[in-house]
Write an enzyme that holds these catalytic residues in place. Structure first.
Site, PDB file in Angstrom:
ATOM      1  N   GLY A 135       9.619  -6.726   8.278  1.00  8.02           N
ATOM      2  CA  GLY A 135       9.696  -8.185   8.368  1.00  8.02           C
ATOM      3  C   GLY A 135      10.097  -8.878   7.077  1.00  8.02           C
ATOM      4  O   GLY A 135      11.023  -9.699   7.074  1.00  8.02           O
ATOM      5  N   LYS A 187       0.792  -1.228   0.000  1.00  9.34           N
ATOM      6  CA  LYS A 187       0.000   0.000   0.000  1.00  9.34           C
ATOM      7  C   LYS A 187       0.824   1.277   0.000  1.00  9.34           C
ATOM      8  O   LYS A 187       1.755   1.418   0.792  1.00  9.34           O
ATOM      9  CB  LYS A 187      -0.878   0.010   1.246  1.00  9.34           C
TER      10      LYS A 187
END
Ligand code: 13P
Length: 655
Positions: free
Chosen positions: A350, A197
């Site tokens: 991550g 996004k």
């Protein structure tokens, strides 16, 4: 920022906030213990110094309910394998059982608390929950960089309830690295941003446009930019409501001469699955039923060349659907290029970090951040709440040192306020033995807060409204003051009572609201000249106390500071004599002890205000019941205010 090295640790109880939010497999086994290992330097340091360590973390998203699958017990077992001693595990993070475990904890031993997020209050920055966590705790050490961008109870509110709050080694290292990246990146500086996004990354992109030379975009967010450029991207993920914004970012980058790179080719497929046939496409339009799932080889090469020429690199977010092998090549390629480069490289998030480990190149990165979100917030020009310096404790109020607050009233522009506070800071070494608070006008709060930064000087506001928010034009709420960095708020100043209709009833509402938000109220009271002449001083003060403090529990009262300011002495040059002031202070203390008990009242802080100057501070502060001063006119100039603080310290030593 105060460091764990600034603590005198011997046998002190430390609340160590760590980020043990480790990835678990479907059987609850720890997949990667890097986050546990990252906290070891601080933990081992604390244990070596003989501290009793109460370690706490969240794990996953249990949504405020106990969920055995997200218990920290396996973490306790792993931790015990990593350090040369047992780890005691507590089945909850607050409550009677934990309190017993805390009390029984030996010096140089560690207790790990159960998942903080089993309590909904953890995410609410809740003061009562913070107080429970901080029970019997001397110091708070924050070493959870990965959680620093969250204003959660165990990251922010808890700091108010301990004697000192400091950063652990991991947070220090992360902050140092991010500060270097923001303030002195060696050029060329390349930022690589991926992920699904654009909306997650808008503030970062905005800020990087002013700092980076090249911005490389990958992941699904690239296709919102392509839409903005009028390209047909088939079924690729696009944030329709962000298309306009994407265009404005592109224009902004162009205007500022930043090279904003979008993928040159794309790996497309019909679905996001391991078996879907995929192909590489260079030109638009995409076939109607296809979506982009990775950057193509040309892009990997082009991005690789830019990466090679860079001196500083920041990377956050995968280039494609990294979990599926056939769409992982873009991310793997960027990981290899970043590892091969000689630049100072910082990688957070991550997936990007996982890609480095997968490629086995993690050791060739200058800094792998343990906080993807926190590092992004940093780059977006926001210091994450948990990595802001914690001010000196102000919740365990004590009158063992003098308390001097400077009320600047409606004086000082932002620049003047900042200049004054800078001068006070320069003298802060002389003021260490006093609690010093500055109270600028609202407009200067944020700036002064920034300048005060790591200093022990604290910040207060001159007034507030009691509602949290709403249609109250012109008013300022408690959360707004907290956001501006305030720890204190003056309530019921006589000038407000005189000119703005403040009553004991509104004072009472404001005191309760300030306490509910962790702000410490400085409640003003005092009599007029006429009341003094009519011998009505004590009756007036008694009424102001009983109505202003109505309904407060002894615990709440322990967080209120009283300021006796005879109206006739304010700004007039007339000071109450030390004896007159002492009489009223003694009366206040006695009156309060009837309601709140002797101990609470002997500890209460009662200030005097009204024409306090360097020349009269000593004699006032030497009086038994006068614990400090609320200074107006003489606080507007650094020299006289510093002198007042020094005189108060001298008086306290002779008391
Ligand atoms: P002066 O010190 O100017 O008298 O002001 C006192 C005061 O009102 C502080 O709040």
């Amino acid at each position: 920022m105060l460091s764990v090295k600034d603590l005198d640790l011997g046998c002190k109880t430390v609340f160590l906030r760590v980020d043990f939010n480790v990835p678990l497999d479907e059987n609850g086994n720890i997949r990667n213990d890097a986050r546990i290992r990252a906290a070891l330097p601080t933990l081992e340091y604390l244990l070596d110094k003989g501290a009793r360590v109460v370690a706490a973390s969240h794990l996953g998203r249990p949504k405020g309910k106990v969920n055995p699958k997200l218990s920290l017990k396996p973490v306790a077992i792993r931790l015990a394998e990593l350090i040369p001693q047992d780890v005691i595990f507590s089945p909850d993070c607050i409550g009677g059982q934990v309190d017993c475990l805390k009390q029984g904890l030996g010096c140089g031993h560690v207790l790990l608390l159960e998942n903080l997020r089993f309590h909904a209050e953890e995410k609410e920055n809740d003061f009562e929950f913070a107080r429970a966590l901080a029970w019997k705790i001397d110091y708070f050490v924050n070493d959870a960089f990965g959680t620093c961008h969250r204003a959660h109870t165990s990251v922010v509110a808890i700091a108010q309830f301990v004697k000192k709050a400091v950063a652990g080694f991991l947070v220090e290292k992360e902050v140092e690295c991010m500060e270097g990246l923001i303030h002195a990146p060696e050029k060329p500086f390349t930022a690589i941003l991926g992920g699904a996004k654009v909306s997650d990354k808008i503030p970062v992109i905005r800020n990087l446009i002013d700092k980076a030379d090249d911005i490389l975009i990958g992941g699904a967010m690239a296709y919102t930019f392509f839409q903005a450029l009028g390209k047909d991207t088939g079924r690729s993920l696009v944030e329709q409501d962000k298309v306009e914004l994407a265009l404005s970012l592109l224009n902004e980058a162009k205007a500022k001469g930043v090279n904003f790179h979008l993928p040159q080719d794309h790996v497309i497929a019909e679905s996001m699955t391991a078996t879907a046939p995929s192909e590489i496409l260079i030109d638009f339009p995409f076939p109607k039923d296809r979506m982009a799932l990775d950057i193509g080889p040309r892009t990997v090469e082009a991005y690789g060349e830019i990466i090679q020429k860079s001196r500083t690199i920041f990377w956050n977010g995968p280039m494609g659907v990294f979990e599926i092998n056939q769409f992982a090549r873009g991310t793997d390629g960027v990981a290899a290029a970043v590892a091969d480069s000689e630049a100072m490289s910082v990688v957070g998030g991550g997936d990007s970090v996982a890609a480095l480990y997968k490629a086995g190149v993690q050791d060739r990165i200058s800094h792998i951040s343990t906080g993807g979100g926190a590092s992004l917030e940093y780059l977006a020009n926001e210091t994450p709440p948990g990595s802001r310096p914690y001010r000196r404790n102000n919740m365990t109020l004590t009158n063992a040192t003098p308390f001097i607050a400077g009320n600047w009233k409606m004086y000082k522009t932002v620049a003047e306020a900042d200049e004054l506070v800078a001068k006070l800071l320069a003298a802060s070494a002389d003021m260490m033995e006093a609690e010093v608070v500055v109270i600028p006008p609202f407009t200067a709060l944020s700036k002064v807060n920034q300048t005060l930064c790591e200093s022990p000087i604290q910040l207060g506001a001159q007034n507030m409204y009691w509602e949290d928010q709403g249609a109250f034009t012109g008013e300022i709420s408690p959360p707004m003051l907290v956001e501006a960095g305030c720890q204190y708020v003056v309530i019921g100043h006589s000038e407000r009572r005189q000119y703005f209709g403040e009553t004991n009833e509104t004072v009472n509402k404001k005191i309760k609201a300030s306490l509910a938000h962790g702000l410490l109220p400085i409640m003003c009271l005092g009599e007029s000249l006429q009341e003094r002449e009519n011998n009505e001083t004590m009756a007036k003060v008694e009424r102001q106390l009983s109505e202003g403090l109505a309904g407060l529990t002894p615990e709440q009262f322990s967080r209120v500071i009283i300021a006796y300011e005879p109206i006739w002495a304010i700004g007039t040059g007339l000071t109450a004599t030390p004896e007159q002031a002492q009489d009223v202070h003694a009366f206040i203390r006695e009156n309060l002890s009837e309601n709140y008990g002797n101990t609470a009242c002997s500890c209460a802080i009662i200030l005097y205000g009204g024409s306090v100057k360097p020349a009269n501070t000593f004699s006032l502060l030497k009086k038994e019941d006068i614990n400090g001063a609320l200074v107006g006119g003489a606080a507007l100039e650094s020299g006289s205010f510093i002198e007042i603080v020094k005189e108060s310290i001298r008086a306290y030593k002779e008391k």
